[in-house]
Enzyme design. Structure first.
Site, PDB file in Angstrom:
ATOM      1  N   TRP A 130       0.864  -1.193   0.000  1.00  0.00           N
ATOM      2  CA  TRP A 130       0.000   0.000   0.000  1.00  0.00           C
ATOM      3  C   TRP A 130       0.899   1.242   0.000  1.00  0.00           C
ATOM      4  O   TRP A 130       1.864   1.311   0.778  1.00  0.00           O
ATOM      5  CB  TRP A 130      -0.887  -0.024   1.250  1.00  0.00           C
ATOM      6  CG  TRP A 130      -1.822   1.137   1.395  1.00  0.00           C
ATOM      7  CD1 TRP A 130      -2.628   1.670   0.434  1.00  0.00           C
ATOM      8  CD2 TRP A 130      -2.054   1.896   2.589  1.00  0.00           C
ATOM      9  NE1 TRP A 130      -3.349   2.715   0.965  1.00  0.00           N
ATOM     10  CE2 TRP A 130      -3.011   2.876   2.287  1.00  0.00           C
ATOM     11  CE3 TRP A 130      -1.544   1.838   3.889  1.00  0.00           C
ATOM     12  CZ2 TRP A 130      -3.485   3.791   3.218  1.00  0.00           C
ATOM     13  CZ3 TRP A 130      -2.013   2.741   4.820  1.00  0.00           C
ATOM     14  CH2 TRP A 130      -2.972   3.709   4.488  1.00  0.00           C
ATOM     15  N   ASP A 211      -1.660  -6.305   8.727  1.00  0.00           N
ATOM     16  CA  ASP A 211      -2.578  -5.222   8.385  1.00  0.00           C
ATOM     17  C   ASP A 211      -3.831  -5.864   7.773  1.00  0.00           C
ATOM     18  O   ASP A 211      -3.755  -6.484   6.704  1.00  0.00           O
ATOM     19  CB  ASP A 211      -1.886  -4.284   7.374  1.00  0.00           C
ATOM     20  CG  ASP A 211      -2.739  -3.053   7.051  1.00  0.00           C
ATOM     21  OD1 ASP A 211      -3.858  -2.938   7.580  1.00  0.00           O
ATOM     22  OD2 ASP A 211      -2.269  -2.208   6.254  1.00  0.00           O
ATOM     23  N   LYS A 246     -13.775  -0.285   5.303  1.00  0.00           N
ATOM     24  CA  LYS A 246     -14.365  -0.935   4.127  1.00  0.00           C
ATOM     25  C   LYS A 246     -15.488  -1.889   4.529  1.00  0.00           C
ATOM     26  O   LYS A 246     -16.573  -1.836   3.960  1.00  0.00           O
ATOM     27  CB  LYS A 246     -13.320  -1.721   3.337  1.00  0.00           C
ATOM     28  CG  LYS A 246     -11.912  -1.187   3.418  1.00  0.00           C
ATOM     29  CD  LYS A 246     -11.662  -0.016   2.521  1.00  0.00           C
ATOM     30  CE  LYS A 246     -10.334   0.611   2.917  1.00  0.00           C
ATOM     31  NZ  LYS A 246      -9.739   1.461   1.956  1.00  0.00           N
TER      32      LYS A 246
END
Ligand code: LMR
Length: 396
Positions: A130, A211, A246
């Site tokens: 990311w 993560d 999300k």
């Protein structure tokens, strides 16, 4: 003093949002930031969230400080969601969790916690990872190194190279792993590969930081947490950063969590005191609203089931979009094989076009994606897919 400043480049992901909003092309397609969108291109509020918010509005009776840990109920429920309430580390009272301002807040708390454990710490991240991971850890004074992960040519994992690299990692280092729905590649470790990495972490002694920003967007909420649960059952020390942005659609409410797993309950108490100190110095205490929504949902059997149904709906739509794009591209008889996109998981895949083609897609066709050609699959709709596939075919 401010005269010494030089302008920073736009964020590679968030910078696209502004450009997209200003674009007046009615056919514009947003495959940039990783947010869920419905077939109309809108990011809706989940029904279970609406219900939980109404409940919160009618029952909330104070705005007094919540404290650095955030809501205790949220922390318990999110820990059970991530690890499972029967997890041995949880039963042994070795996990401590705090609520954080989103998943990014969790990562920054983890970063400062790591520098409290070791000055000049090193973290290994996947190549690629990311876009914000590197800046975030470097801002905390941590040196970032990479391990091989994704093979752009074969669209597969470089698992052997990854393991060979992690074999060399020092016992004092941290290794960042994506729990599921790898951002940006969409390529996840299999369960067998997770078993190997967990054993390696145990024998080599490095500290895994996992993560988990997309729990429930890959296969389902339990399967997606396989790596987290396996790792936590294997090693003594581990960090988990999770996000509700999300899977609960709570992006702007900024709610996530950071969990520290220590080798004993006593050591977990020490780690927790450090965690609280870190939070107090960073932002004092997290916002309360997002946590209240999540704890209301997870604390009610009925709302939790509704959430799981809505989560499945989002997941199925994204998977459907993968097939939609691949079928449309193959229908245009393009030379490249895009079927790898249907085999990947979560919000993202690399389209596999070069940076010039990414620019061309933006400038000539108003198709927005990150420079690496990462596409957010959720931005595909039945309405835009033909235009999108034709634009891609033209630049190829
Ligand atoms: C993304 O990768 O697009 C999301 O995680 C949003 C962000 O903050 O970058």
């Amino acid at each position: 003093m401010f005269d010494q400043l030089n302008p920073m480049p736009a964020d590679p992901i968030l910078g696209l949002l502004n450009e997209y909003r200003q674009d007046t092309n009615p056919n514009k397609v947003d495959l940039g930031v990783g947010v869920y969108k419905d077939p109309a291109g809108h990011t809706p509020i989940l029904e279970c969230v609406k219900t939980a918010e109404q409940y919160r509005l009618s029952t909330e009776n104070t705005k007094v400080y919540i404290g650095p840990t955030g809501s205790a109920d949220f922390n318990t429920l999110i820990t059970e969601l991530c690890f499972d309430n029967e997890h041995p580390a949880l039963l042994a009272n070795r996990i401590r969790t705090v609520s954080t301002p989103g998943g990014t807040g969790a990562l920054r708390v983890a970063a400062d916690f790591i520098t409290r454990c070791k000055k000049d710490a090193v973290i290994w991240v996947s190549d690629p990872t990311w876009a914000n991971h590197t800046g975030l850890f470097e801002a905390a004074g941590i040196t970032v190194k990479t391990y091989p992960y994704y093979d752009y040519d074969t669209k597969s994992l470089k698992f052997e190279e990854m393991i060979a690299c992690l074999e060399q990692v020092s016992a004092d280092d941290v290794v960042l792993l994506h729990a599921c729905c790898h951002n940006p590649s969409g390529m996840d470790l299999t369960q067998e590969q997770w078993d190997i990495v967990a054993e390696l972490a145990k024998t080599k002694g490095f500290t895994p930081l996992i993560d988990m920003a997309y729990q429930g967007f890959g296969t389902d909420e339990d399967t997606d947490a396989y790596g987290v649960r396996k790792m936590a059952a294997t090693v003594e020390n581990m960090i988990l950063c999770s996000s509700c942005s999300k899977n609960f659609g709570l992006y702007r409410e900024r709610i996530g969590s950071c969990s520290i797993i220590s080798s004993s309950a006593a050591k977990a108490d020490t780690a927790f005191s450090v965690l609280l100190y870190v939070v107090r110095c960073l932002y004092s205490m997290p916002p309360a609203h997002g946590a209240a929504i999540v704890e209301t949902i997870l604390g009610s059997a009925e709302l939790k089931q509704q959430w799981l149904d809505e989560l499945k709906h989002m997941r199925d739509r994204i998977n459907g979009n993968r097939k939609l794009l691949v079928d449309a591209l193959h229908g245009l008889n393009v030379d490249l094989d895009f079927s790898f996109i249907t085999e990947q998981k979560g919000m993202f895949s690399f389209l596999g076009v070069n940076p010039q083609q990414v620019e061309q897609l933006k400038n000539e066709y108003s198709v927005y994606m990150v420079g690496s050609s990462r596409i957010s699959i959720a931005g595909i709709t039945e309405t835009n897919v033909d235009y999108l596939a034709q634009s891609i075919a033209k630049v190829l």
